[in-house]
Design a protein around this motif. Sequence first.
Motif, PDB file in Angstrom:
ATOM      1  N   VAL A  33       0.871  -1.169   0.000  1.00  0.00           N
ATOM      2  CA  VAL A  33       0.000   0.000   0.000  1.00  0.00           C
ATOM      3  C   VAL A  33       0.914   1.227   0.000  1.00  0.00           C
ATOM      4  O   VAL A  33       1.920   1.257   0.705  1.00  0.00           O
ATOM      5  N   MET A  34       0.553   2.214  -0.803  1.00  0.00           N
ATOM      6  CA  MET A  34       1.379   3.421  -0.883  1.00  0.00           C
ATOM      7  C   MET A  34       0.594   4.623  -0.372  1.00  0.00           C
ATOM      8  O   MET A  34      -0.621   4.734  -0.588  1.00  0.00           O
ATOM      9  N   GLY A  35       1.308   5.518   0.274  1.00  0.00           N
ATOM     10  CA  GLY A  35       0.674   6.714   0.803  1.00  0.00           C
ATOM     11  C   GLY A  35       1.490   7.957   0.512  1.00  0.00           C
ATOM     12  O   GLY A  35       2.687   7.873   0.222  1.00  0.00           O
ATOM     13  N   TRP A  36       0.832   9.070   0.563  1.00  0.00           N
ATOM     14  CA  TRP A  36       1.476  10.382   0.480  1.00  0.00           C
ATOM     15  C   TRP A  36       1.147  11.160   1.750  1.00  0.00           C
ATOM     16  O   TRP A  36      -0.004  11.183   2.193  1.00  0.00           O
ATOM     17  N   PHE A  37       2.175  11.787   2.290  1.00  0.00           N
ATOM     18  CA  PHE A  37       2.036  12.639   3.455  1.00  0.00           C
ATOM     19  C   PHE A  37       2.720  13.964   3.149  1.00  0.00           C
ATOM     20  O   PHE A  37       3.478  14.072   2.189  1.00  0.00           O
ATOM     21  N   ARG A  38       2.448  14.957   3.973  1.00  0.00           N
ATOM     22  CA  ARG A  38       3.136  16.234   3.803  1.00  0.00           C
ATOM     23  C   ARG A  38       3.410  16.853   5.158  1.00  0.00           C
ATOM     24  O   ARG A  38       2.733  16.555   6.145  1.00  0.00           O
ATOM     25  N   GLN A  39       4.410  17.715   5.173  1.00  0.00           N
ATOM     26  CA  GLN A  39       4.777  18.386   6.419  1.00  0.00           C
ATOM     27  C   GLN A  39       5.204  19.811   6.117  1.00  0.00           C
ATOM     28  O   GLN A  39       6.163  20.032   5.368  1.00  0.00           O
ATOM     29  N   ALA A  40       4.480  20.748   6.703  1.00  0.00           N
ATOM     30  CA  ALA A  40       4.822  22.155   6.582  1.00  0.00           C
ATOM     31  C   ALA A  40       5.712  22.553   7.756  1.00  0.00           C
ATOM     32  O   ALA A  40       5.671  21.910   8.810  1.00  0.00           O
ATOM     33  N   PRO A  41       6.498  23.603   7.611  1.00  0.00           N
ATOM     34  CA  PRO A  41       7.375  24.037   8.712  1.00  0.00           C
ATOM     35  C   PRO A  41       6.588  24.293   9.982  1.00  0.00           C
ATOM     36  O   PRO A  41       5.554  24.972   9.974  1.00  0.00           O
ATOM     37  N   GLY A  42       7.063  23.729  11.067  1.00  0.00           N
ATOM     38  CA  GLY A  42       6.427  23.934  12.357  1.00  0.00           C
ATOM     39  C   GLY A  42       5.167  23.131  12.587  1.00  0.00           C
ATOM     40  O   GLY A  42       4.503  23.296  13.615  1.00  0.00           O
ATOM     41  N   LYS A  43       4.831  22.261  11.641  1.00  0.00           N
ATOM     42  CA  LYS A  43       3.618  21.456  11.781  1.00  0.00           C
ATOM     43  C   LYS A  43       3.955  19.974  11.742  1.00  0.00           C
ATOM     44  O   LYS A  43       5.022  19.572  11.278  1.00  0.00           O
ATOM     45  N   GLU A  44       3.027  19.186  12.217  1.00  0.00           N
ATOM     46  CA  GLU A  44       3.208  17.741  12.186  1.00  0.00           C
ATOM     47  C   GLU A  44       2.980  17.213  10.771  1.00  0.00           C
ATOM     48  O   GLU A  44       2.283  17.818   9.965  1.00  0.00           O
ATOM     49  N   ARG A  45       3.567  16.057  10.522  1.00  0.00           N
ATOM     50  CA  ARG A  45       3.347  15.410   9.231  1.00  0.00           C
ATOM     51  C   ARG A  45       1.888  14.974   9.142  1.00  0.00           C
ATOM     52  O   ARG A  45       1.355  14.383  10.089  1.00  0.00           O
ATOM     53  N   GLU A  46       1.257  15.280   8.013  1.00  0.00           N
ATOM     54  CA  GLU A  46      -0.165  14.956   7.871  1.00  0.00           C
ATOM     55  C   GLU A  46      -0.413  14.086   6.643  1.00  0.00           C
ATOM     56  O   GLU A  46       0.292  14.176   5.633  1.00  0.00           O
ATOM     57  N   PHE A  47      -1.430  13.289   6.766  1.00  0.00           N
ATOM     58  CA  PHE A  47      -1.836  12.378   5.696  1.00  0.00           C
ATOM     59  C   PHE A  47      -2.438  13.154   4.532  1.00  0.00           C
ATOM     60  O   PHE A  47      -3.204  14.099   4.732  1.00  0.00           O
ATOM     61  N   VAL A  48      -2.075  12.745   3.314  1.00  0.00           N
ATOM     62  CA  VAL A  48      -2.653  13.334   2.109  1.00  0.00           C
ATOM     63  C   VAL A  48      -3.569  12.325   1.423  1.00  0.00           C
ATOM     64  O   VAL A  48      -4.724  12.630   1.134  1.00  0.00           O
ATOM     65  N   GLY A  49      -3.056  11.136   1.164  1.00  0.00           N
ATOM     66  CA  GLY A  49      -3.862  10.117   0.509  1.00  0.00           C
ATOM     67  C   GLY A  49      -3.121   8.805   0.436  1.00  0.00           C
ATOM     68  O   GLY A  49      -1.916   8.746   0.658  1.00  0.00           O
ATOM     69  N   SER A  50      -3.848   7.738   0.132  1.00  0.00           N
ATOM     70  CA  SER A  50      -3.226   6.434  -0.005  1.00  0.00           C
ATOM     71  C   SER A  50      -3.929   5.632  -1.091  1.00  0.00           C
ATOM     72  O   SER A  50      -5.050   5.949  -1.489  1.00  0.00           O
ATOM     73  N   ILE A  51      -3.246   4.588  -1.552  1.00  0.00           N
ATOM     74  CA  ILE A  51      -3.757   3.779  -2.646  1.00  0.00           C
ATOM     75  C   ILE A  51      -3.440   2.325  -2.365  1.00  0.00           C
ATOM     76  O   ILE A  51      -2.359   1.991  -1.872  1.00  0.00           O
TER      77      ILE A  51
END
Length: 124
Positions: A33-51
């Motif tokens: 299973v593959m996922g995408w996450f993102r992290q902005a400066p000063g923020k926690e890593r957050e889920f974007v989507g998965s397949i």
Amino acid sequence: QVQLVESGGGLVQAGGSLRLSCAASGRTFSSYVMGWFRQAPGKEREFVGSISWNGGRTYYADSVKGRFTIARDNAKNTVYLQMSSLKPEDTAAYYCAASRRPFISSSYYEYDYWGQGTQVTVSS
């Protein structure tokens, strides 16, 4: 073991589009299973989507639903994140991740392997 390398990040104006790619090493890519996450400066890593492993199921965060699309090409060992109608709040480092579990998940803890990330910056 799988190694992941993201590419395709860059600077884009609000309303624009980008496509991120994540190339995986190894012959068992299709089992992950593959996922995408993102992290902005000063923020926690957050889920974007998965397949799912065969691309039959996808799941997105509410913040990107309808704007982002995940796809995969198991023959090329690559997963993609097509991003459209980009907003300044989408600015972040984007990471792809692989999970050995047989279900798609939004939880950071369910993913076993991570790429190094690619920066996406959306200007207003």
